[in-house]
Design an enzyme around this catalytic site. Structure first.
Site, PDB file in Angstrom:
ATOM      1  N   LYS A  13       5.780  45.599  54.570  1.00  0.00           N
ATOM      2  CA  LYS A  13       5.604  46.874  55.290  1.00  0.00           C
ATOM      3  C   LYS A  13       6.242  46.804  56.672  1.00  0.00           C
ATOM      4  O   LYS A  13       7.034  47.666  57.055  1.00  0.00           O
ATOM      5  CB  LYS A  13       4.106  47.205  55.445  1.00  0.00           C
ATOM      6  CG  LYS A  13       3.351  47.320  54.136  1.00  0.00           C
ATOM      7  CD  LYS A  13       1.888  47.661  54.354  1.00  0.00           C
ATOM      8  CE  LYS A  13       1.054  46.578  55.027  1.00  0.00           C
ATOM      9  NZ  LYS A  13       0.916  45.320  54.244  1.00  0.00           N
ATOM     10  N   ARG A  89      -6.397  52.408  54.643  1.00  0.00           N
ATOM     11  CA  ARG A  89      -6.594  51.209  53.840  1.00  0.00           C
ATOM     12  C   ARG A  89      -7.760  51.357  52.861  1.00  0.00           C
ATOM     13  O   ARG A  89      -8.037  50.448  52.093  1.00  0.00           O
ATOM     14  CB  ARG A  89      -6.903  50.040  54.774  1.00  0.00           C
ATOM     15  CG  ARG A  89      -6.100  48.816  54.482  1.00  0.00           C
ATOM     16  CD  ARG A  89      -6.422  47.822  55.559  1.00  0.00           C
ATOM     17  NE  ARG A  89      -5.303  47.726  56.447  1.00  0.00           N
ATOM     18  CZ  ARG A  89      -4.436  46.718  56.439  1.00  0.00           C
ATOM     19  NH1 ARG A  89      -4.573  45.726  55.626  1.00  0.00           N
ATOM     20  NH2 ARG A  89      -3.437  46.717  57.269  1.00  0.00           N
ATOM     21  N   ARG A 128       6.103  33.295  57.354  1.00  0.00           N
ATOM     22  CA  ARG A 128       6.357  34.315  58.384  1.00  0.00           C
ATOM     23  C   ARG A 128       6.215  33.744  59.786  1.00  0.00           C
ATOM     24  O   ARG A 128       5.299  32.981  60.073  1.00  0.00           O
ATOM     25  CB  ARG A 128       5.359  35.462  58.210  1.00  0.00           C
ATOM     26  CG  ARG A 128       5.412  36.462  59.368  1.00  0.00           C
ATOM     27  CD  ARG A 128       4.699  37.741  59.049  1.00  0.00           C
ATOM     28  NE  ARG A 128       3.317  37.546  58.663  1.00  0.00           N
ATOM     29  CZ  ARG A 128       2.583  38.478  58.061  1.00  0.00           C
ATOM     30  NH1 ARG A 128       3.098  39.665  57.780  1.00  0.00           N
ATOM     31  NH2 ARG A 128       1.331  38.229  57.743  1.00  0.00           N
ATOM     32  N   ARG A 162       0.539  34.154  62.675  1.00  0.00           N
ATOM     33  CA  ARG A 162      -0.709  34.898  62.825  1.00  0.00           C
ATOM     34  C   ARG A 162      -1.921  34.054  62.460  1.00  0.00           C
ATOM     35  O   ARG A 162      -1.889  33.298  61.500  1.00  0.00           O
ATOM     36  CB  ARG A 162      -0.668  36.158  61.946  1.00  0.00           C
ATOM     37  CG  ARG A 162       0.042  37.293  62.639  1.00  0.00           C
ATOM     38  CD  ARG A 162       0.349  38.466  61.760  1.00  0.00           C
ATOM     39  NE  ARG A 162      -0.721  38.878  60.865  1.00  0.00           N
ATOM     40  CZ  ARG A 162      -0.617  39.937  60.068  1.00  0.00           C
ATOM     41  NH1 ARG A 162       0.487  40.673  60.064  1.00  0.00           N
ATOM     42  NH2 ARG A 162      -1.610  40.259  59.271  1.00  0.00           N
ATOM     43  N   ARG A 173      -7.757  38.903  52.053  1.00  0.00           N
ATOM     44  CA  ARG A 173      -7.003  40.118  52.404  1.00  0.00           C
ATOM     45  C   ARG A 173      -6.372  40.742  51.167  1.00  0.00           C
ATOM     46  O   ARG A 173      -6.428  41.958  50.973  1.00  0.00           O
ATOM     47  CB  ARG A 173      -5.908  39.782  53.432  1.00  0.00           C
ATOM     48  CG  ARG A 173      -6.438  39.660  54.854  1.00  0.00           C
ATOM     49  CD  ARG A 173      -5.492  38.925  55.778  1.00  0.00           C
ATOM     50  NE  ARG A 173      -4.144  39.456  55.785  1.00  0.00           N
ATOM     51  CZ  ARG A 173      -3.060  38.766  56.166  1.00  0.00           C
ATOM     52  NH1 ARG A 173      -3.176  37.527  56.588  1.00  0.00           N
ATOM     53  NH2 ARG A 173      -1.887  39.328  56.147  1.00  0.00           N
TER      54      ARG A 173
HETATM   55  P1  AP5 Z   1       5.876  41.631  56.469  1.00  0.00           P
HETATM   56  O1  AP5 Z   1       6.873  42.727  56.582  1.00  0.00           O
HETATM   57  O2  AP5 Z   1       5.368  41.008  57.719  1.00  0.00           O
HETATM   58  O3  AP5 Z   1       4.662  42.068  55.513  1.00  0.00           O
HETATM   59  P2  AP5 Z   1       3.531  43.159  55.722  1.00  0.00           P
HETATM   60  O4  AP5 Z   1       3.463  43.984  54.465  1.00  0.00           O
HETATM   61  O5  AP5 Z   1       3.686  43.873  57.001  1.00  0.00           O
HETATM   62  O6  AP5 Z   1       2.262  42.202  55.684  1.00  0.00           O
HETATM   63  P3  AP5 Z   1       1.028  42.059  56.685  1.00  0.00           P
HETATM   64  O7  AP5 Z   1       0.519  40.652  56.521  1.00  0.00           O
HETATM   65  O8  AP5 Z   1       1.368  42.519  58.049  1.00  0.00           O
HETATM   66  O9  AP5 Z   1       0.029  43.060  56.015  1.00  0.00           O
HETATM   67  P4  AP5 Z   1      -1.487  43.178  56.210  1.00  0.00           P
HETATM   68  O10 AP5 Z   1      -1.747  44.480  55.611  1.00  0.00           O
HETATM   69  O11 AP5 Z   1      -2.253  42.031  55.664  1.00  0.00           O
HETATM   70  O12 AP5 Z   1      -1.697  43.006  57.801  1.00  0.00           O
HETATM   71  P5  AP5 Z   1      -1.981  44.041  58.973  1.00  0.00           P
HETATM   72  O13 AP5 Z   1      -1.360  43.504  60.181  1.00  0.00           O
HETATM   73  O14 AP5 Z   1      -1.647  45.410  58.567  1.00  0.00           O
HETATM   74  O15 AP5 Z   1       6.553  40.498  55.528  1.00  0.00           O
HETATM   75  C1  AP5 Z   1       5.893  39.258  55.276  1.00  0.00           C
HETATM   76  C2  AP5 Z   1       6.893  38.103  55.334  1.00  0.00           C
HETATM   77  O16 AP5 Z   1       7.795  38.196  54.220  1.00  0.00           O
HETATM   78  C3  AP5 Z   1       7.798  38.072  56.572  1.00  0.00           C
HETATM   79  O17 AP5 Z   1       8.007  36.755  56.955  1.00  0.00           O
HETATM   80  C4  AP5 Z   1       9.116  38.723  56.106  1.00  0.00           C
HETATM   81  O18 AP5 Z   1      10.236  38.216  56.823  1.00  0.00           O
HETATM   82  C5  AP5 Z   1       9.150  38.323  54.644  1.00  0.00           C
HETATM   83  N1  AP5 Z   1       9.749  39.343  53.772  1.00  0.00           N
HETATM   84  C6  AP5 Z   1       9.590  40.695  53.854  1.00  0.00           C
HETATM   85  N2  AP5 Z   1      10.250  41.317  52.863  1.00  0.00           N
HETATM   86  C7  AP5 Z   1      10.828  40.330  52.117  1.00  0.00           C
HETATM   87  C8  AP5 Z   1      11.653  40.336  50.945  1.00  0.00           C
HETATM   88  N3  AP5 Z   1      11.994  41.470  50.345  1.00  0.00           N
HETATM   89  N4  AP5 Z   1      12.073  39.158  50.444  1.00  0.00           N
HETATM   90  C9  AP5 Z   1      11.727  38.001  51.051  1.00  0.00           C
HETATM   91  N5  AP5 Z   1      10.970  37.922  52.165  1.00  0.00           N
HETATM   92  C10 AP5 Z   1      10.514  39.079  52.693  1.00  0.00           C
HETATM   93  O19 AP5 Z   1      -3.568  43.922  59.109  1.00  0.00           O
HETATM   94  C11 AP5 Z   1      -4.170  42.719  59.533  1.00  0.00           C
HETATM   95  C12 AP5 Z   1      -5.676  42.856  59.576  1.00  0.00           C
HETATM   96  O20 AP5 Z   1      -6.051  43.859  60.540  1.00  0.00           O
HETATM   97  C13 AP5 Z   1      -6.364  43.304  58.280  1.00  0.00           C
HETATM   98  O21 AP5 Z   1      -6.613  42.218  57.423  1.00  0.00           O
HETATM   99  C14 AP5 Z   1      -7.645  43.942  58.812  1.00  0.00           C
HETATM  100  O22 AP5 Z   1      -8.599  42.969  59.153  1.00  0.00           O
HETATM  101  C15 AP5 Z   1      -7.191  44.612  60.092  1.00  0.00           C
HETATM  102  N6  AP5 Z   1      -6.773  46.000  59.863  1.00  0.00           N
HETATM  103  C16 AP5 Z   1      -5.497  46.507  59.963  1.00  0.00           C
HETATM  104  N7  AP5 Z   1      -5.479  47.814  59.631  1.00  0.00           N
HETATM  105  C17 AP5 Z   1      -6.757  48.145  59.310  1.00  0.00           C
HETATM  106  C18 AP5 Z   1      -7.366  49.341  58.865  1.00  0.00           C
HETATM  107  N8  AP5 Z   1      -6.658  50.449  58.636  1.00  0.00           N
HETATM  108  N9  AP5 Z   1      -8.698  49.326  58.606  1.00  0.00           N
HETATM  109  C19 AP5 Z   1      -9.426  48.229  58.807  1.00  0.00           C
HETATM  110  N10 AP5 Z   1      -8.910  47.046  59.215  1.00  0.00           N
HETATM  111  C20 AP5 Z   1      -7.589  46.997  59.462  1.00  0.00           C
HETATM  112 MG    MG Z   2       2.595  43.974  58.794  1.00  0.00          MG
END
Ligand code: AP5
Ligand code: MG
Ligand code: ZN
Length: 217
Positions: A13, A89, A128, A162, A173
Site C-alpha cells: 500500500k 480497517r 523493509r 518498524r 496483524r
Molecule cells: P509496503 O508498501 O510498506 O506495505 P504496506 O501494504 O504499506 O504494509 P504495512 O506494513 O504498512 O501495512 P499495515 O497495514 O500492517 O501497517 P500500517 O502502517 O497501515 O511494502 C512492504 C515491503 O515490501 C517494503 O519493503 C516494500 O519495498 C516491499 N514491496 C512492496 N511492493 C513490492 C512488490 N511488488 N514486490 C516486492 N517487494 C515489494 O498500520 C500499522 C498499525 O497501526 C496497525 O497494525 C494498527 O495497530 C495501527 N493502525 C493503522 N491504521 C489503523 C486503523 N485504521 N484502525 C486501527 N488501527 C490502525
Molecule cells: Mg504501509
C-alpha cells in the site's frame, strides 16, 4: 480524486501510494504513519496507540476516527484530493469513512485493492527499511536505494525498521486484517468502487496496473 488503498500488511500500500501521490498530486493519509509520528513525538494519543500497535492490534475506532477527521478537514484535502492508506480497517470504519466524506463534501472515486498471496507477506515485511527523514520505503532485496545508504527521495542517510515488524506481531496483524477486510470490500463492491490489482508482480508492474486503473477513472 479521492481514493482508498487496501491490502494486507506488507501488500505494498505504502509503496504504491508513493507513486500515486507523485503522479496525481493527491495527499497521502496513512493512519499507520500518523500513529508512528505521534509515538515518536510522545503525544498522549501516541502513548495510547503504542499499546495496541506493539501487539499488532487495532487502535480503538473512536481514537482513529478523530485523527482521520482532523486530517481530512484540512483545506489541502479538498483542493488536492486524498489517498487513504490503512483506513478503513473494519466495517465500522468504512461506515465512518462514508459519513466523514459526506460531511466534508468529498466524493469517493475508487478503492484500490492490492491482492497478494499471504505467504509472501513475511518476506516483504522482514526486508523493509524506511528513511528516517522522509519515510520513503525500501526493501533489502526488492527495492534498494539507487546509491547504497542514500535515500532516493531526500538524500537522507538514516533508515529504521518498524517496531511492529517482529514475526509474532506480523502474524497477528495479518490475521486481524484478513478477517476484517472482507466486509469492507463487500461494502465497496456493492457500490462498484473496488478495483482489484494483482499485487504479486514486481513493484513497477504493479505501478503500471494501478496507473492504468486511475487513468481510466
Ligand atoms: P509496503 O508498501 O510498506 O506495505 P504496506 O501494504 O504499506 O504494509 P504495512 O506494513 O504498512 O501495512 P499495515 O497495514 O500492517 O501497517 P500500517 O502502517 O497501515 O511494502 C512492504 C515491503 O515490501 C517494503 O519493503 C516494500 O519495498 C516491499 N514491496 C512492496 N511492493 C513490492 C512488490 N511488488 N514486490 C516486492 N517487494 C515489494 O498500520 C500499522 C498499525 O497501526 C496497525 O497494525 C494498527 O495497530 C495501527 N493502525 C493503522 N491504521 C489503523 C486503523 N485504521 N484502525 C486501527 N488501527 C490502525
Ligand atoms: Mg504501509
Ligand atoms: Zn528520505
Amino acid at each position: 480524486m479521492n481514493l482508498l488503498i487496501m491490502g494486507l500488511p506488507g501488500a505494498g500500500k505504502g509503496t504504491q501510494a508513493e507513486m500515486i501521490v507523485q503522479n496525481y498530486g493527491v495527499k497521502h493519509v496513512s493512519t499507520g504513519d500518523m500513529f508512528r509520528e505521534a509515538i515518536k513525538n510522545e503525544t498522549e494519543m501516541g502513548k495510547l496507540a503504542k499499546g495496541f500497535i506493539d501487539k499488532g492490534e487495532l487502535v480503538p475506532d473512536d481514537v482513529t476516527r478523530g485523527v482521520v477527521m482532523e486530517r481530512l478537514s484540512k483545506e489541502d484535502i479538498k483542493k488536492n484530493g486524498v489517498l487513504m492508506d490503512g483506513y478503513p480497517r473494519n466495517i465500522d470504519q468504512a461506515i465512518a469513512t462514508d459519513e466523514m466524506f459526506a460531511e466534508l463534501g468529498l466524493n469517493l472515486d475508487a478503492v484500490i485493492n492490492i491482492e497478494v498471496d499471504p505467504s509472501i507477506l513475511v518476506d516483504r515485511i522482514s526486508g523493509r527499511f524506511i528513511c528516517c527523514t522522509c519515510g520513503a520505503t525500501y526493501h533489502k532485496l526488492n527495492k534498494l536505494p539507487k546509491v547504497e545508504g542514500v535515500c532516493d527521495i531526500c538524500g537522507g542517510h538514516e533508515f529504521y525498521q518498524r517496531d511492529d515488524d517482529k514475526p509474532e506481531t506480523v502474524e497477528t496483524r495479518i490475521k486481524i486484517n484478513e478477517e476484517l477486510s472482507t466486509p469492507i470490500l463487500e461494502h465497496y463492491r456493492k457500490l462498484g468502487l473496488v478495483k482489484d490489482i494483482n499485487g504479486m508482480g514486481g513493484i513497477d508492474d504493479i505501478k503500471s496496473s494501478v496507473k492504468a486503473v486511475l487513468d481510466n477513472l
